[in-house]
Design an enzyme around this catalytic site. Sequence first.
Site, mmCIF file in Angstrom:
data_model
loop_
_atom_site.group_PDB
_atom_site.id
_atom_site.type_symbol
_atom_site.label_atom_id
_atom_site.label_comp_id
_atom_site.label_asym_id
_atom_site.label_seq_id
_atom_site.Cartn_x
_atom_site.Cartn_y
_atom_site.Cartn_z
ATOM 1 N N ASP A 8 -22.478 16.594 -12.406
ATOM 2 C CA ASP A 8 -22.539 16.824 -13.843
ATOM 3 C C ASP A 8 -23.996 16.597 -14.273
ATOM 4 O OD1 ASP A 8 -21.647 17.003 -16.590
ATOM 5 O OD2 ASP A 8 -21.944 14.823 -16.658
ATOM 6 N N ASP A 10 -25.393 16.232 -18.073
ATOM 7 C CA ASP A 10 -25.650 15.382 -19.241
ATOM 8 C C ASP A 10 -24.851 14.078 -19.136
ATOM 9 O OD1 ASP A 10 -27.099 17.604 -19.957
ATOM 10 O OD2 ASP A 10 -25.616 18.339 -21.394
ATOM 11 N N ASP A 16 -27.494 11.718 -22.195
ATOM 12 C CA ASP A 16 -26.699 12.588 -23.063
ATOM 13 C C ASP A 16 -26.943 12.196 -24.507
ATOM 14 O OD1 ASP A 16 -24.942 14.231 -24.312
ATOM 15 O OD2 ASP A 16 -23.206 13.677 -23.096
ATOM 16 N N SER A 53 -21.002 23.695 -23.985
ATOM 17 C CA SER A 53 -20.341 24.330 -25.117
ATOM 18 C C SER A 53 -21.258 24.443 -26.330
ATOM 19 C CB SER A 53 -19.070 23.562 -25.494
ATOM 20 O OG SER A 53 -19.396 22.320 -26.064
ATOM 21 N N ARG A 57 -20.864 27.108 -29.231
ATOM 22 C CA ARG A 57 -20.797 26.624 -30.613
ATOM 23 C C ARG A 57 -21.974 27.120 -31.447
ATOM 24 N NH1 ARG A 57 -17.190 21.838 -30.146
ATOM 25 N NH2 ARG A 57 -17.152 21.224 -27.962
ATOM 26 N N CYS A 89 -20.897 26.277 -17.915
ATOM 27 C CA CYS A 89 -19.894 26.925 -18.757
ATOM 28 C C CYS A 89 -20.461 27.009 -20.159
ATOM 29 C CB CYS A 89 -18.593 26.123 -18.764
ATOM 30 S SG CYS A 89 -17.494 26.663 -20.097
ATOM 31 N N CYS A 97 -11.520 29.712 -21.397
ATOM 32 C CA CYS A 97 -12.108 30.136 -20.124
ATOM 33 C C CYS A 97 -11.549 29.286 -18.981
ATOM 34 C CB CYS A 97 -13.626 29.996 -20.167
ATOM 35 S SG CYS A 97 -14.191 28.275 -20.178
ATOM 36 N N CYS A 99 -13.749 28.088 -16.673
ATOM 37 C CA CYS A 99 -14.864 27.343 -16.085
ATOM 38 C C CYS A 99 -15.145 26.019 -16.789
ATOM 39 C CB CYS A 99 -16.123 28.206 -15.996
ATOM 40 S SG CYS A 99 -16.597 29.152 -17.440
ATOM 41 N N ARG A 100 -14.585 25.819 -17.966
ATOM 42 C CA ARG A 100 -14.865 24.563 -18.658
ATOM 43 C C ARG A 100 -14.114 23.411 -17.993
ATOM 44 N NH1 ARG A 100 -16.689 22.147 -23.337
ATOM 45 N NH2 ARG A 100 -15.288 20.622 -24.252
ATOM 46 N N ASP A 126 -20.033 11.630 -15.503
ATOM 47 C CA ASP A 126 -19.838 10.454 -16.365
ATOM 48 C C ASP A 126 -18.548 10.550 -17.170
ATOM 49 O OD1 ASP A 126 -20.955 12.535 -17.984
ATOM 50 O OD2 ASP A 126 -21.393 11.030 -19.512
HETATM 51 MG MG LIG Z 1 -21.515 14.423 -18.783
HETATM 52 ZN ZN LIG Z 2 -16.327 28.469 -19.476
#
Ligand SMILES: [Mg+2]
Ligand SMILES: [Zn+2]
Length: 167
Positions: A8, A10, A16, A53, A57, A89, A97, A99-100, A126
């Site tokens: 991962d 962030d 993050d 996202s 967004r 994603c 979707c 992929c999220r 995390d």
């Molecule tokens: Mg994270």
């Molecule tokens: Zn996705």
Amino acid sequence: MNRFVFLDRDGTLVRDTGYPHRREDYELLPGVIEGLQALTDAGFRFAIVTNQSGIGRGLFDEAAFHAFNALLLADLEAAGIEISGSFYCPHSPDDGCRCRKPLPGLFERAARVLGADLANSWAVGDGARDVEAGLAAGCCGALRVGSADCPDLLQAARHILADPNHA
Ligand SMILES: [Mg+2]
Ligand SMILES: [Zn+2]
């Protein structure tokens, strides 16, 4: 064996700050360089798998994502660490979707592109959804950083190297 650690981004590699995407948001987290170096020495390769996202967004665009990601890749490369691929994603949660995270689509795409041996690979993130997605994709183990027994990526690397074939 083409073993990977799926990372991962962030909150795992960089701080993050809430949809980090500007240069001033960028901060590499402690233990990342040391942890990835130890895993590199043990023969692991790396892919970034990240929910973004903020794109879906409308908070930032894909160019901003890539520019921010490039800051991270450059810092890692300067420390001798190669990231084989960055997979993201861009969708919002309503897009439906595959992929999220916590769905495994991003891991599956990364594994296909990179030829990763999922059954001998790990996921580190995390959030609970990072762990869930990694296990759903068939990784042999998944670790959550930011907890008491695994505060950062260096400790995650130690856990992996103590039990690399975790089943
Ligand atoms: Mg994270
Ligand atoms: Zn996705």
